[in-house]
Design a protein around this motif. Structure first.
Motif, PDB file in Angstrom:
ATOM      1  N   ALA A  80       0.833  -1.205   0.000  1.00  0.00           N
ATOM      2  CA  ALA A  80       0.000   0.000   0.000  1.00  0.00           C
ATOM      3  C   ALA A  80       0.871   1.259   0.000  1.00  0.00           C
ATOM      4  O   ALA A  80       0.555   2.232  -0.680  1.00  0.00           O
ATOM      5  N   TYR A  81       1.974   1.223   0.735  1.00  0.00           N
ATOM      6  CA  TYR A  81       2.861   2.394   0.724  1.00  0.00           C
ATOM      7  C   TYR A  81       3.474   2.577  -0.670  1.00  0.00           C
ATOM      8  O   TYR A  81       3.605   3.702  -1.159  1.00  0.00           O
ATOM      9  N   THR A  82       3.827   1.460  -1.302  1.00  0.00           N
ATOM     10  CA  THR A  82       4.357   1.533  -2.666  1.00  0.00           C
ATOM     11  C   THR A  82       3.326   2.154  -3.607  1.00  0.00           C
ATOM     12  O   THR A  82       3.632   3.028  -4.421  1.00  0.00           O
ATOM     13  N   LEU A  83       2.115   1.682  -3.437  1.00  0.00           N
ATOM     14  CA  LEU A  83       1.021   2.161  -4.271  1.00  0.00           C
ATOM     15  C   LEU A  83       0.829   3.662  -4.088  1.00  0.00           C
ATOM     16  O   LEU A  83       0.688   4.416  -5.056  1.00  0.00           O
ATOM     17  N   MET A  84       0.854   4.104  -2.830  1.00  0.00           N
ATOM     18  CA  MET A  84       0.697   5.528  -2.543  1.00  0.00           C
ATOM     19  C   MET A  84       1.799   6.319  -3.233  1.00  0.00           C
ATOM     20  O   MET A  84       1.550   7.345  -3.867  1.00  0.00           O
ATOM     21  N   THR A  85       3.045   5.822  -3.141  1.00  0.00           N
ATOM     22  CA  THR A  85       4.158   6.509  -3.782  1.00  0.00           C
ATOM     23  C   THR A  85       3.906   6.621  -5.282  1.00  0.00           C
ATOM     24  O   THR A  85       4.102   7.679  -5.885  1.00  0.00           O
ATOM     25  N   GLY A  86       3.436   5.522  -5.873  1.00  0.00           N
ATOM     26  CA  GLY A  86       3.164   5.525  -7.303  1.00  0.00           C
ATOM     27  C   GLY A  86       2.127   6.566  -7.690  1.00  0.00           C
ATOM     28  O   GLY A  86       2.325   7.349  -8.615  1.00  0.00           O
ATOM     29  N   TRP A  87       1.033   6.606  -6.959  1.00  0.00           N
ATOM     30  CA  TRP A  87      -0.028   7.576  -7.312  1.00  0.00           C
ATOM     31  C   TRP A  87       0.473   8.998  -7.127  1.00  0.00           C
ATOM     32  O   TRP A  87       0.159   9.892  -7.914  1.00  0.00           O
ATOM     33  N   LEU A  88       1.263   9.220  -6.074  1.00  0.00           N
ATOM     34  CA  LEU A  88       1.760  10.587  -5.864  1.00  0.00           C
ATOM     35  C   LEU A  88       2.685  10.995  -6.998  1.00  0.00           C
ATOM     36  O   LEU A  88       2.673  12.143  -7.437  1.00  0.00           O
ATOM     37  N   ILE A  89       3.490  10.047  -7.479  1.00  0.00           N
ATOM     38  CA  ILE A  89       4.386  10.396  -8.588  1.00  0.00           C
ATOM     39  C   ILE A  89       3.582  10.668  -9.852  1.00  0.00           C
ATOM     40  O   ILE A  89       3.882  11.592 -10.613  1.00  0.00           O
ATOM     41  N   LEU A  90       2.517   9.892 -10.042  1.00  0.00           N
ATOM     42  CA  LEU A  90       1.655  10.166 -11.196  1.00  0.00           C
ATOM     43  C   LEU A  90       1.045  11.564 -11.065  1.00  0.00           C
ATOM     44  O   LEU A  90       0.958  12.311 -12.042  1.00  0.00           O
ATOM     45  N   LEU A  91       0.660  11.905  -9.845  1.00  0.00           N
ATOM     46  CA  LEU A  91       0.115  13.243  -9.601  1.00  0.00           C
ATOM     47  C   LEU A  91       1.161  14.300  -9.965  1.00  0.00           C
ATOM     48  O   LEU A  91       0.851  15.301 -10.617  1.00  0.00           O
ATOM     49  N   TYR A  92       2.393  14.040  -9.552  1.00  0.00           N
ATOM     50  CA  TYR A  92       3.470  14.982  -9.882  1.00  0.00           C
ATOM     51  C   TYR A  92       3.609  15.107 -11.392  1.00  0.00           C
ATOM     52  O   TYR A  92       3.725  16.217 -11.928  1.00  0.00           O
ATOM     53  N   ALA A  93       3.598  13.952 -12.079  1.00  0.00           N
ATOM     54  CA  ALA A  93       3.744  13.998 -13.541  1.00  0.00           C
ATOM     55  C   ALA A  93       2.627  14.838 -14.150  1.00  0.00           C
ATOM     56  O   ALA A  93       2.868  15.634 -15.066  1.00  0.00           O
ATOM     57  N   ILE A  94       1.419  14.695 -13.631  1.00  0.00           N
ATOM     58  CA  ILE A  94       0.289  15.433 -14.183  1.00  0.00           C
ATOM     59  C   ILE A  94       0.456  16.934 -13.926  1.00  0.00           C
ATOM     60  O   ILE A  94       0.376  17.756 -14.846  1.00  0.00           O
ATOM     61  N   VAL A  95       0.724  17.279 -12.670  1.00  0.00           N
ATOM     62  CA  VAL A  95       0.815  18.699 -12.319  1.00  0.00           C
ATOM     63  C   VAL A  95       1.998  19.349 -13.048  1.00  0.00           C
ATOM     64  O   VAL A  95       1.876  20.421 -13.644  1.00  0.00           O
ATOM     65  N   HIS A  96       3.141  18.648 -13.032  1.00  0.00           N
ATOM     66  CA  HIS A  96       4.332  19.185 -13.669  1.00  0.00           C
ATOM     67  C   HIS A  96       4.097  19.384 -15.170  1.00  0.00           C
ATOM     68  O   HIS A  96       4.394  20.438 -15.724  1.00  0.00           O
ATOM     69  N   SER A  97       3.550  18.355 -15.806  1.00  0.00           N
ATOM     70  CA  SER A  97       3.378  18.445 -17.255  1.00  0.00           C
ATOM     71  C   SER A  97       2.323  19.478 -17.620  1.00  0.00           C
ATOM     72  O   SER A  97       2.391  20.095 -18.678  1.00  0.00           O
ATOM     73  N   TRP A  98       1.336  19.643 -16.757  1.00  0.00           N
ATOM     74  CA  TRP A  98       0.286  20.618 -17.048  1.00  0.00           C
ATOM     75  C   TRP A  98       0.903  22.016 -17.166  1.00  0.00           C
ATOM     76  O   TRP A  98       0.492  22.829 -17.975  1.00  0.00           O
ATOM     77  N   ARG A  99       1.912  22.262 -16.331  1.00  0.00           N
ATOM     78  CA  ARG A  99       2.539  23.589 -16.351  1.00  0.00           C
ATOM     79  C   ARG A  99       3.700  23.662 -17.338  1.00  0.00           C
ATOM     80  O   ARG A  99       3.843  24.640 -18.068  1.00  0.00           O
ATOM     81  N   ASN A 100       4.531  22.627 -17.364  1.00  0.00           N
ATOM     82  CA  ASN A 100       5.783  22.747 -18.113  1.00  0.00           C
ATOM     83  C   ASN A 100       5.909  21.764 -19.272  1.00  0.00           C
ATOM     84  O   ASN A 100       6.959  21.696 -19.885  1.00  0.00           O
ATOM     85  N   GLY A 101       4.891  20.969 -19.512  1.00  0.00           N
ATOM     86  CA  GLY A 101       5.029  19.929 -20.524  1.00  0.00           C
ATOM     87  C   GLY A 101       5.263  20.480 -21.920  1.00  0.00           C
ATOM     88  O   GLY A 101       5.038  21.664 -22.178  1.00  0.00           O
ATOM     89  N   VAL A 102       5.714  19.599 -22.816  1.00  0.00           N
ATOM     90  CA  VAL A 102       5.885  19.973 -24.214  1.00  0.00           C
ATOM     91  C   VAL A 102       4.512  20.245 -24.800  1.00  0.00           C
ATOM     92  O   VAL A 102       3.575  19.498 -24.569  1.00  0.00           O
ATOM     93  N   LYS A 103       4.402  21.327 -25.532  1.00  0.00           N
ATOM     94  CA  LYS A 103       3.109  21.644 -26.144  1.00  0.00           C
ATOM     95  C   LYS A 103       2.670  20.529 -27.087  1.00  0.00           C
ATOM     96  O   LYS A 103       3.471  19.986 -27.839  1.00  0.00           O
ATOM     97  N   ALA A 104       1.400  20.179 -26.998  1.00  0.00           N
ATOM     98  CA  ALA A 104       0.884  19.114 -27.840  1.00  0.00           C
ATOM     99  C   ALA A 104       0.130  19.715 -29.016  1.00  0.00           C
ATOM    100  O   ALA A 104      -0.536  20.734 -28.869  1.00  0.00           O
ATOM    101  N   GLY A 105       0.230  19.073 -30.150  1.00  0.00           N
ATOM    102  CA  GLY A 105      -0.582  19.478 -31.281  1.00  0.00           C
ATOM    103  C   GLY A 105      -2.010  19.016 -31.053  1.00  0.00           C
ATOM    104  O   GLY A 105      -2.309  18.405 -30.019  1.00  0.00           O
ATOM    105  N   PRO A 106      -2.898  19.275 -32.002  1.00  0.00           N
ATOM    106  CA  PRO A 106      -4.280  18.830 -31.797  1.00  0.00           C
ATOM    107  C   PRO A 106      -4.417  17.319 -31.765  1.00  0.00           C
ATOM    108  O   PRO A 106      -5.329  16.803 -31.119  1.00  0.00           O
ATOM    109  N   ASN A 107      -3.526  16.598 -32.437  1.00  0.00           N
ATOM    110  CA  ASN A 107      -3.727  15.152 -32.537  1.00  0.00           C
ATOM    111  C   ASN A 107      -2.415  14.396 -32.360  1.00  0.00           C
ATOM    112  O   ASN A 107      -1.914  13.766 -33.291  1.00  0.00           O
ATOM    113  N   PRO A 108      -1.850  14.442 -31.163  1.00  0.00           N
ATOM    114  CA  PRO A 108      -0.531  13.821 -30.980  1.00  0.00           C
ATOM    115  C   PRO A 108      -0.549  12.313 -31.191  1.00  0.00           C
ATOM    116  O   PRO A 108       0.482  11.736 -31.508  1.00  0.00           O
ATOM    117  N   TRP A 109      -1.689  11.672 -31.002  1.00  0.00           N
ATOM    118  CA  TRP A 109      -1.733  10.208 -31.128  1.00  0.00           C
ATOM    119  C   TRP A 109      -2.100   9.783 -32.545  1.00  0.00           C
ATOM    120  O   TRP A 109      -2.245   8.597 -32.808  1.00  0.00           O
TER     121      TRP A 109
END
Ligand SMILES: [Cu+2]
Ligand SMILES: [Cu+2]
Ligand SMILES: [Cu+2]
Lengths: 237, 285, 643
Positions: free
Chosen positions: C554-583
Motif C-alpha cells: 500500500a505504501y508503494t502504491l501511494m508513492t506511485g499515485w503521488l508520482i503520477l500526480l506529480y507527472a500530471i501537475v508538472h506536465s500541465w505547467r511545463n510539458g511539451v506543447k501538444a498538437g491537436p492530434n498527438p496520437w
C-alpha cells in the motif's frame, strides 16, 4: 534528475500530509482521563490446585456522569483532589474510572475492587447477570452472591473482558454490578463488587460493558459505541 | 484463423481480399515455431502451468485448517475453480503477451509518431463463437458444481442436533437447546450434523465458525439457520463476519470439536442434568 | 494565439452580462453554505435539544442547510429563479455563464462549459483520491501489527467507513466526470452537453456533498462501514446522518449527470454520427449513465429512510417495530452491484479507445463489444443478492443468483476478447496509456477469477465478510477501473491540458502502481485464505505476515499515485506543447484544435465513418470530413455524410 527530485518532493509532501492527518486521528484515541492504570502487586497466594500465584489488585469505578470529577486517591466523586472523570466528558454519559486502559501481569490472580455508582435497568441478555470466568467468591457489599448472579433487571454495568484474537487459551470474564438503588448522586454510597480472576497469556485484551447504557437500537448507541467510556483495553504483560 | 472470415465494415467490403492477404495465418504457413499459434501456445502453456500450480498448492497450504465436510468442499472448490480458470485466463495473457513481444517495435514507446497502421481486422466470427461457447460450457460447469455442493452440504440429517447461537454487541453465546446450558465457547460433537439457529439481540452480526466453512448472519428478532458437519477433532475459531460496531474485532471466540462422550461430559461439567443431556443428544435421533 | 483565446478575448460582453452571477463564485458559495448551515443548526437546536455532539436532528438540518446554501451561493439556481421571475437569461448571460472572458476564475464558478466542468471534475476526483488514500494509509498502518494500538476502534471504524464511501464516490465520477464531460461531447461532435446548467449542477452538487462525509469524523464518525447496514447504522453516531446526507446529495448528482449524458448522446450527435459509429467510450458512458439511473435511486431511498429512522423515529429498519434490516440490505445491493459497472464501463470504454489507437487497428467486433456492455448492464441489475448469500435471506434464490452472477462472466469474457482482439496483430505503440491497458488486462483477469469463487455459494460461505472480498473488489475497482482511468488520463491529457504528459516520470509511477497493486492485494488474498475478517482493528497474529505484505504494498502504491500526480501537475505547467492530434487518432476529439474552442468546433463536423478506420482505405483521413462553412454558424454537411 530534476524530475526525480520533483517526484520525490511530491511523495514527501504527500507522506507528510498523511502523517499529519494520522497524528490527528491518533490523538483522538486518548480520551481517557488518566494514563494506563496499573494493577498493584500485593503478594502471592496458594491456589486450590497447589500452584502459587502473584496477587494484584485493581480498582475500578463506574460513574453516572462523565463530566464530573473524582478523587484520585479514594475513587470517591469530587474529593479533595478532584480529577476529571473523562477528558471529553459528555453530560448524561456514564464512564468508567480511574482510566479506561488497564495493565495487569499475565498468569496472576487479579483482585478487582469495583465501586458502582450509576443507575441501571435490564440487560439485553440476562445471561450476563451471572459471573463467568471468576475465581473464588464474588461479593456484593461484602456478601457473597449466588452462582446464578444478580437480578438481571437491576443491573448497573458489567465488566466484560476478552482477549485479542489468537490469544490462547480462550479467555472470557464477565461480572455484573447491580444498579445504585434510589436516586443515585455522586455522594451516595456505591455498590461494591469484589471478585478475582486469573489473567491469561500476554496480549492486548479488550473490556467493555454489556449493560445497554447508551441509546438507540439495543441501547448500544452513543456512549456504548464511543471508545473510552464503556470500553477500553487491558494490556496483559 | 482462416482468411475467409475476416469481417470488414460495410464500406470496405471490396477490400476483403486485400486485408486477408496482409494477415499472417494463425495456424498455417512456415515452420511451426514461426506461426503465431505456436508463440501463443508457448505463453499459454506457461501461464496455465503457473495457474494450475498455484491452484493446486497455494490454497491448500494457506487456507485455514478444516474441521468439517463443508470446509473440505470449500477447499476442493477453490482448487477446482483455479485449475479450470487457469487455462482460460492464460488465453488472454497468451494473446496479449504474444502481441506485445511480436508486434511491438523496439523504441516505439519513445517515438512521437505512431507505427504504421495494423491490419484492418474488424472481427472474426469463428473466434468469437468458439470463445462464447467455451464460456457457456464453463459457466454451466461452475453452476452445477456449486449447486451440487450446496445441496449436499445443507441436506438435513435425521440425527442432527439443534442449538441456538446468540450474537450481541460484542459477544457470541451458545445455547445447548433443552439443556439450558449457555457458553461463550462452542463445543461440538464430531460426526453429527449440527444445525445452528442464529439470532441477535441488537444489530446484524455474521456467525462464522471459520474452520467449519459455513456462515450465516445473526439478525435481531428472528433466527436464521445453517448446518455444519464437523468431521475432525480439534480446535476451530468463531468470528463475526459482519461489522457490528465498536468492538467488532473482538467479537470472536474459539470452539472445539470433541467426541460424543467428551461432549456429554462437558455438558455435565457445565451443570446439565444427565436426563437433560440424554434428551438433548438423542432427541434428534 | 489559440482559437479559444481568440474567441474569449474577441467577445466583449456587456458589463451586466450574467447579472447576479457576476458576483458569485466558490467563495460566496462557501460563505452562503456556512450561513445556511448555521441557520439549519439553529433550527435544529430549537426543534430538538442536542447534546454537545449535536443531535441527529441538528446535524441533519445543518448539513441540508449547508448543501442548499452552498448551491444558492454558487448561483446554481439563478437561471431557474430568473425564469420564474420572467426575466429569462439572454444570450450574453449565457455566454457569461459559459465562462467567456473570465480566465482561470471560471474554474471556481458555476460554469456551464462542459470542458470547464470536466477539468473541475478531474481536480475533484484527484482530491477525493487523496483524502481516501490518506485514510487507506492509516488503515494499513494500524494493521501492521496485530496488537497495534495506534487508532482507537472507533477512529478505525470511522476511517474504514469513510475511506470506502469516499473512494466509491471518487471512482463513480473518475471517468464519467472528467472525460464523459470534457471528451464525450466532442467525440460525438456536439457543441456542449444537452443541459449545460444541469452539467454544472452535477459537479457542484458533488462538491456540496463532500464536506458532510468528511465532517462526520467530528461528530463520532460512522461505525457501520461503507455499506452502513441497518440496524447498526440506525444505532450509530450523528456522523451517520452526515454520511446519509452526503449520499442523498451525491445520488442527485449521478442522476442528473446520467440523464444529461443520455440526452446528449441521443440528441446532440453531429451529422452522420449514427449510433453505429459512436466511439466505444461513448457507449460505455451512456450505458453506465443509464445503469446509474436505475441503480442510484435505490440508494437514495435506502439512505433517506435511514435518515427518517434516525431523525424522526420511523422504524423502516428497526425490527422490534416491524422494520427489517434486510430491506436496507436489498436496497443497498440493488444499487451496489450495478454501481460496480457504473464505475467500470466508462473505464473499459476508454481502454478500448486506447487499444485501438495504440495498436493502430480497428476495434475488434464493434457490435459484440457494445452488446457485451449492454449484457453486462442488463445482467448487472439481476445479481445483487450474491452479496447476501450468507445472510439467510431467501435461501431458495441462492441458485438463481449464482446463475446470473456466473452468467456475467460471459459478456465480460467477450469484452476481453474484443480488447485482446484489438491488440492482436496491431503495431503496438508502447506509450504510457498502452502500459495501463496491459496492467488492466492483467489485474482484471485476477479480479474476475477471484470473483468466480465468490459467486459460488458454498465457497462464499468461507469468503464472505473476509479480507478475500476486500482484495477481490480492490482488484476490480482499483486494479481494473482505476487503472483504466489512469490510462484515460494519460490518453486524453494532451487534449485536456494542451501539453504532453511526461512519460518518463509517468512510467516510474506506472511501475510503482503496478507492483504496489500486486503486493497489496496478494497480501489481502492471503489474509482472506487464512480467514481474516474484514474491518477489524486488531487481529490474530497468524495474519501478520500477510498484513505486513499488504501494508508495504500500500505504501508503494501511494508513492506511485503521488508520482503520477506529480507527472500530471508538472506536465500541465511545463510539458511539451501538444498538437491537436498527438496520437494520430481518428475520433472527433482529436480533429478539433487544442485548446478546444468554446463550442468545440470552428467548423461543424460531418461524420462519414466510425473512428476506427486504421489500416483501411483512406488511412490518412479521420472520422471527420469538415465542410467549409461561410458566415453562418450551422453547417449543412454533404449528402454522403448522412448515410
Ligand atoms: Cu455500561
Ligand atoms: Cu458482531
Ligand atoms: Cu455484486
Amino acid at each position: 534528475m530534476k524530475r526525480a527530485i520533483g517526484a520525490l518532493v511530491t511523495v514527501l509532501i504527500g507522506a507528510a500530509i498523511f502523517v499529519a492527518i494520522g497524528i490527528g486521528f491518533h490523538a483522538q484515541k486518548y480520551q481517557s482521563v488518566a494514563p494506563t492504570t496499573k494493577a498493584v502487586d500485593t503478594g502471592t497466594t496458594q491456589m486450590v490446585n497447589g500452584k502459587s500465584l502473584k496477587v494484584y489488585t485493581l480498582n475500578l469505578y463506574s460513574y453516572p456522569d462523565s463530566t464530573g470529577t473524582f478523587d484520585a486517591s479514594t475513587g470517591a466523586p469530587a474529593g479533595t483532589k478532584p480529577v476529571a472523570i473523562h477528558k471529553n466528558g459528555n453530560p448524561g454519559w456514564p464512564a468508567y474510572g480511574p482510566s479506561n486502559v488497564f495493565q495487569i501481569p499475565a498468569h496472576a490472580l487479579v483482585k478487582v475492587h469495583w465501586e458502582q455508582r450509576d443507575s441501571g435497568g435490564s440487560l439485553n441478555n440476562s445471561w450476563f447477570a451471572k459471573p463467568t470466568g471468576t475465581v473464588g467468591p464474588v461479593t456484593l457489599n461484602g456478601k457473597e452472591i449466588p452462582a446464578s448472579g444478580i437480578d438481571p433487571s437491576q443491573v448497573g454495568h458489567t465488566f466484560t473482558v476478552r482477549a485479542e484474537p489468537g490469544v490462547d487459551p480462550h479467555f472470557f470474564l464477565n461480572v455484573a454490578a447491580p444498579l445504585n438503588p434510589g436516586n443515585p448522586t455522586d455522594t451516595s454510597t456505591p455498590q461494591v463488587m469484589e471478585f478475582s480472576f486469573v489473567s491469561g497469556n500476554k496480549g492486548l485484551y479488550e473490556w467493555n460493558c454489556e449493560f445497554p447504557c447508551g441509546n438507540g437500537i439495543g441501547g448500544f448507541g452513543a456512549v456504548m459505541s464511543a471508545y473510552g467510556f464503556m470500553s477500553g483495553y487491558i494490556h496483559v504483560v | 484463423m482462416s482468411s475467409e472470415n475476416i469481417e470488414i465494415d460495410e464500406f470496405h467490403e471490396g477490400k476483403r481480399e486485400e486485408v486477408a492477404k496482409q494477415v499472417e495465418p494463425f495456424f498455417k504457413g512456415g515452420p511451426i515455431w514461426k506461426r503465431p499459434f505456436f508463440g501463443v501456445f508457448i505463453i499459454w502453456s506457461f501461464m496455465t502451468l503457473i495457474g494450475v500450480l498455484i491452484g493446486l498448492f497455494v490454497p491448500v497450504h494457506v487456507l485455514n485448517g478444516s474441521s468439517s465436510s463443508q470446509q473440505d468442499s470449500v477447499k476442493l472448490t477453490i482448487v477446482v475453480f483455479t485449475v479450470i480458470a487457469a487455462p482460460v485466463s492464460a488465453v488472454v495473457y497468451g494473446i496479449a503477451a504474444y502481441s506485445l513481444i511480436k508486434w511491438n517495435k523496439r523504441g516505439s514507446g519513445k517515438s512521437d509518431t505512431p507505427p504504421e497502421d495494423g491490419v484492418a481486422l474488424r472481427g472474426h466470427g469463428p473466434a468469437t463463437v468458439i470463445w462464447l461457447s467455451i464460456s457457456v460450457v464453463l459457466v454451466v460447469i461452475l453452476l452445477f458444481w456449486g449447486m451440487m455442493v450446496l445441496s449436499s452440504e445443507q441436506t438435513p440429517q435425521g440425527d442432527a442436533i439443534r442449538m441456538q447461537v446468540v450474537g450481541q454487541q460484542w459477544v457470541w453465546t451458545f445455547q445447548y437447546g433443552s439443556t439450558k446450558i449457555t457458553s461463550t465457547q462452542l463445543v461440538l460433537p464430531v460426526d453429527r450434523q449440527v444445525v445452528f439457529e442464529v439470532s441477535s439481540k441488537d444489530v446484524t452480526h455474521g456467525f462464522w465458525p471459520v474452520q467449519l466453512g459455513v456462515q450465516v448472519d445473526a439478525n435481531p428478532g428472528f433466527s436464521t439457520t445453517i448446518a455444519a458437519s464437523p468431521n475432525k477433532l480439534g480446535k476451530f475459531d468463531v468470528r463475526c463476519s459482519q461489522l457490528c460496531g465498536l468492538e467488532h474485532a473482538y467479537m470472536q471466540t474459539t470452539g472445539r470439536v470433541v467426541t460424543e462422550k467428551q461432549f456429554e461430559h462437558w455438558l455435565a461439567q457445565k451443570g446439565a442434568s444427565p436426563k437433560a443431556i440424554k434428551l438433548f443428544t438423542t432427541d434428534a435421533k | 494565439m489559440t482559437s479559444t483565446e481568440v474567441y474569449l478575448e474577441n467577445t466583449v460582453l456587456g458589463p451586466k452580462a450574467g447579472g447576479l452571477y457576476r458576483h458569485q463564485n466558490f467563495g460566496t458559495g462557501l460563505i452562503s453554505g456556512i450561513v445556511f448551515g448555521f441557520i439549519g443548526w439553529l433550527i435544529g437546536q430549537e426543534l430538538l435539544q442536542g447534546s454537545n455532539w449535536g443531535s441527529d436532528m441538528t446535524v441533519t438540518v445543518t448539513c441540508v442547510g449547508w448543501v442548499i446554501g452552498f448551491l444558492l451561493g454558487m448561483g446554481a439556481f439563478n437561471a431557474v429563479g430568473r425564469w420564474i421571475l420572467g426575466r429569462d437569461e439572454d444570450h450574453e448571460d449565457q455566454l457569461y455563464g459559459a465562462g467567456v472572458g473570465q480566465g482561470w476564475k471560471r474554474y471556481f464558478k458555476f460554469c456551464t462549459d462542459h470542458k470547464v466542468v470536466g477539468i473541475q471534475y478531474l481536480v475533484l476526483v484527484m482530491t477525493l483520491f487523496g483524502a481516501g488514500g490518506a485514510m487507506a494509509m492509516m488503515i494499513r498502518t494500524q494493521l501492521l501489527s496485530p496488537h497495534m494500538n495506534w487508532l482507537s476502534p472507533q477512529s478505525y471504524n470511522a476511517l474504514v467507513s469513510v475511506h470506502g464511501m469516499v473512494m466509491i464516490i471518487a471512482t463513480i465520477i473518475m471517468v464519467s466526470g472528467p472525460f464523459a464531460n470534457f471528451i464525450m461531447p466532442i467525440m460525438i461532435g456536439a457543441k456542449d452537453m444537452a443541459f449545460p446548467r444541469l452539467n454544472a449542477l452535477s459537479f457542484w452538487v458533488v462538491v456540496a456533498a463532500v464536506p458532510p462525509i468528511l465532517g462526520s469524523f467530528f461528530v463520532g464518525g460512522v461505525d457501520s462501514g461503507w455499506t452502513t447496514y441497518a440496524p447498526l447504522s440506525v444505532q450509530s453516531f450523528p456522523g451517520q446522518d452526515m454520511f446519509a446526507v452526503t449520499i442523498c446529495t451525491f445520488v442527485i448528482s449521478v442522476t442528473v449527470a446520467g440523464i444529461n449524458t443520455l440526452v446528449t448522446v441521443i440528441t446532440m450527435r453531429a451529422k452522420g454520427m449514427t449510433m453505429g459509429r459512436l466511439p466505444i467510450f461513448v457507449w460505455g458512458s451512456i450505458i453506465a449513465g443509464g445503469l446509474g439511473l436505475y441503480a442510484m435511486p435505490a440508494f437514495l431511498m435506502a439512505q433517506s429512510a435511514l435518515i427518517t429512522d434516525r431523525v424522526v423515529g420511523t422504524s423502516m429498519y428497526a425490527p422490534a417495530q416491524g422494520g427489517a434490516g434486510w430491506l436496507y440490505e436489498n436496497c443497498f445491493w440493488i444499487m451496489g452491484h450495478p454501481e460496480v459497472y457504473v464505475i467500470l464501463l466508462p473505464a473499459a470504454g476508454a481502454l478500448v479507445e486506447i487499444a485501438s489507437t495504440f495498436a493502430r487497428k480497428p476495434v475488434f467486433s464493434y457490435k459484440a463489444m457494445v452488446g457485451a456492455m449492454m449484457a453486462i448492464a442488463g445482467l448487472g441489475i439481476m445479481v445483487w443478492a450474491h452479496h447476501m448469500f450468507t445472510t439467510g435471506w431467501a435461501p431458495t434464490l441462492a441458485n438463481p443468483f449464482m446463475l446470473t452472477t456466473e452468467l456475467i462472466s460471459i459478456p465480460t469474457g467477450v469484452l476481453f476478447l474484443c480488447l485482446v482482439g484489438t491488440i492482436w496483430r496491431g503495431n503496438i505503440w508502447a506509450r504510457l496509456p498502452m502500459y495501463f491497458l496491459y496492467l488492466f488486462l492483467w489485474n482484471f483477469i485476477i479480479g474476475g477469477v477471484t470473483g468466480i469463487y465468490l459467486s459460488d455459494v458454498p465457497a462464499d460461505q468461507y469468503f464472505h465478510g473476509n479480507m478475500f472480498v476486500t482484495a477481490h473488489f480492490h482488484f476490480t475497482l482499483l486494479g481494473g477501473a482505476m487503472v483504466g482511468a489512469a490510462g484515460a488520463v494519460c490518453y486524453w491529457f494532451p487534449k485536456v491540458s494542451g501539453r504532453m504528459l511526461n512519460e518518463r516520470v509517468g512510467k516510474w509511477a506506472f511501475w510503482l502502481i503496478a507492483i504496489g497493486i500486486q503486493v497489496t492485494y496478494y497480501g489481502q488474498f492471503l489474509e482472506g485464505f487464512q480467514g481474516m475478517p474484514r474491518r477489524v482493528v486488531n487481529y490474530n497474529p497468524l495474519f501478520q505476515p500477510a498484513n505486513i505484505m499488504s501494508s508495504v504494498g500500500a505504501y508503494t502504491l501511494m508513492t506511485g499515485w503521488l508520482i503520477l500526480l506529480y507527472a500530471i501537475v508538472h506536465s500541465w505547467r511545463n510539458g511539451v506543447k501538444a498538437g491537436p492530434n498527438p496520437w494520430h487518432a481518428k475520433s472527433l476529439e482529436w480533429q478539433t484544435e487544442t485548446p478546444v474552442p468554446l463550442e468545440n468546433f470552428l467548423v461543424d463536423p460531418v461524420v462519414t465513418r466510425d473512428p476506427y478506420g486504421y489500416g483501411e482505405e483512406a488511412t490518412d483521413t479521420s472520422q471527420l470530413t469538415p465542410e467549409p462553412v461561410g458566415a453562418g454558424s450551422v453547417s449543412l454537411g454533404n449528402e454522403e455524410g448522412v448515410l
